[in-house]
Design a protein around this motif. Sequence first.
Motif, mmCIF file in Angstrom:
data_model
loop_
_atom_site.group_PDB
_atom_site.id
_atom_site.type_symbol
_atom_site.label_atom_id
_atom_site.label_comp_id
_atom_site.label_asym_id
_atom_site.label_seq_id
_atom_site.Cartn_x
_atom_site.Cartn_y
_atom_site.Cartn_z
ATOM 1 N N ALA A 171 15.025 19.411 33.586
ATOM 2 C CA ALA A 171 15.467 19.295 32.188
ATOM 3 C C ALA A 171 14.384 19.749 31.218
ATOM 4 O O ALA A 171 14.680 20.137 30.088
ATOM 5 N N ALA B 135 12.905 12.278 23.191
ATOM 6 C CA ALA B 135 13.321 11.471 24.344
ATOM 7 C C ALA B 135 14.772 11.765 24.670
ATOM 8 O O ALA B 135 15.460 12.461 23.908
ATOM 9 N N ASN B 136 15.203 11.207 25.764
ATOM 10 C CA ASN B 136 16.592 11.389 26.179
ATOM 11 C C ASN B 136 17.494 10.438 25.401
ATOM 12 O O ASN B 136 18.265 10.856 24.545
ATOM 13 N N SER B 137 17.366 9.126 25.677
ATOM 14 C CA SER B 137 18.293 8.186 25.041
ATOM 15 C C SER B 137 17.682 6.818 24.711
ATOM 16 O O SER B 137 18.376 5.948 24.227
ATOM 17 N N ILE C 27 9.332 10.271 39.884
ATOM 18 C CA ILE C 27 8.071 10.673 40.529
ATOM 19 C C ILE C 27 7.596 9.582 41.488
ATOM 20 O O ILE C 27 6.957 9.880 42.507
ATOM 21 N N LYS D 151 5.989 18.929 36.219
ATOM 22 C CA LYS D 151 5.681 19.951 37.227
ATOM 23 C C LYS D 151 6.896 20.723 37.707
ATOM 24 O O LYS D 151 6.788 21.844 38.189
ATOM 25 N N ILE E 104 4.138 9.045 30.970
ATOM 26 C CA ILE E 104 3.111 9.967 30.458
ATOM 27 C C ILE E 104 3.121 9.978 28.932
ATOM 28 O O ILE E 104 2.057 9.995 28.287
ATOM 29 N N THR F 234 8.878 8.675 25.383
ATOM 30 C CA THR F 234 9.175 7.287 25.775
ATOM 31 C C THR F 234 8.876 7.013 27.246
ATOM 32 O O THR F 234 9.013 5.885 27.707
ATOM 33 N N ASP G 197 -1.157 16.757 35.703
ATOM 34 C CA ASP G 197 -1.087 16.134 37.023
ATOM 35 C C ASP G 197 -2.535 15.851 37.424
ATOM 36 O O ASP G 197 -3.387 16.741 37.342
ATOM 37 N N LEU H 157 15.070 20.332 20.730
ATOM 38 C CA LEU H 157 13.885 20.151 21.595
ATOM 39 C C LEU H 157 13.056 21.435 21.613
ATOM 40 O O LEU H 157 11.826 21.410 21.501
#
Length: 417
Positions: free
Chosen positions: A122, A52-54, A230, A142, A30, A27, A167, A102
């Motif tokens: 994470a 995804a996280n949430s 970032i 990274k 990238i 989500t 990257d 995950l």
Amino acid sequence: MKTKTPKDDHPHDEEDAIQGVAILGSTGSIGVSTLDVLARHPQRFRVTALTANSQVERMFEQCRRFTPEKAVMLNLQAADILKAKINQAGLAVEVLSGMEALKQVAASPQTRIVMAAIVGAAGLQPTLAAVRAGKRVLLANKEPLVMSGNIFIEEARKAGAELLPIDSEHNAIFQCMPYNYRTGESHTAVRRIFLTCSGGPFRTTSLAALADVTPEQACAHPNWAMGRKISVDSATLMNKGLELIEACWLFGVTPEQVEIVIHPQSVIHSMVEYLDGSVLAQLGNPDMRTPIAHALAWPYRVDSGVKKLDLFDIAHLDFEPPDLDRFPCLRLACEAAHAGGTAPVVLNAANEVAVEAFLDHQIRFTDIPQVIEHALSHTSLGLNADLETILKEDAMARGTARQFITDMKHDVKREAS
Ligand code: NAD
Ligand code: MG
């Protein structure tokens, strides 16, 4: 590891089976760009897992569009909401939650390629799971490499995993490296790497004015649209410092061999200088779909949807040295790169805490390097750390940084009263 040589540039002559792709962090910026590239090549790639996280809404839309076998939300409540929506829509997508899930999708036999696009530390455990399972790992995330590059390179070698940099700078360097170079190993023909840097949104801002910049200004990057963490790293130039450490691990070079060059147009994505004086560069419009498409299809080339480079429109390319006085985060990162051991772990952890506090309006932009410097000066920096030690150092540095921020806020309150 970089072992193959391209036979030709036509994408459809080898194995020819459709390759399964899992996206960790689908989500995010990238993740979304990766799905955009994948959608252009359904005959070549299929999506096996999204995580995804949430962010449930965006994940649900992605599941509807790409019907992965599995969708993982780190957050349990988010997974429950997603599950209900998926059932209601009658989609054949299994919804899972938590860190173990995950790791499981990152190592699944259905998956050949894993896009590692979680933000921050994470992503370490699931990305490492993909490496240990011998996948082609497209490394956008990274921070895990900065924390534990030695472990990543060694595990990739053992498992036969391919670590391909996403990257833009490292992908450019990868494209300019000698044909027989292997990931993580130094190459005697390479003299120097020029790591280019846009300079971020505050390239010309005075030191005095930097104290008052807002998170919104810091996140408004002139050339790239990226996630908030970032974006702040790009504004402090910490991003370039993390990238220096990343380059050392990926290309087997020392920090002295990496020259950071401010290049405001972001057209040259980095360069490799050879012993004979040749300098190879990779150019392109600043759009992450180019490195993503490159690594997905490597050693072949496929369309990425990126618009063609117009050199006449760009007209000229500028270069200048970085200003370490206005951007002390870059100085701290260079020092951590030289110190080695767990210094980059502490640097990264304190930076993550400081950036979050800045985005949360708890500290000023110019406080970020102070938090990091404090954390670096309050740890004993071990060499050759194993994963357990690295995770312990990471947690300790976060604690030190958080405490420093709390004390800072108390000092500000006392001064104001
Ligand atoms: P982003 O914030 O837009 O997206 C992060 C993704 O990770 C989201 O899908 C989010 O749900 C997920 N996520 C966040 N915290 C998580 C957690 N604790 N556990 C599991 N998942 C979690 O970030 P981004 O800009 O896409 O960047 C991702 C990574 O790629 C970063 O490490 C960044 O440095 C690197 N990168 C990004 C760009 C870019 O152009 N955005 C360029 C080069 C490198
Ligand atoms: Mg970059």
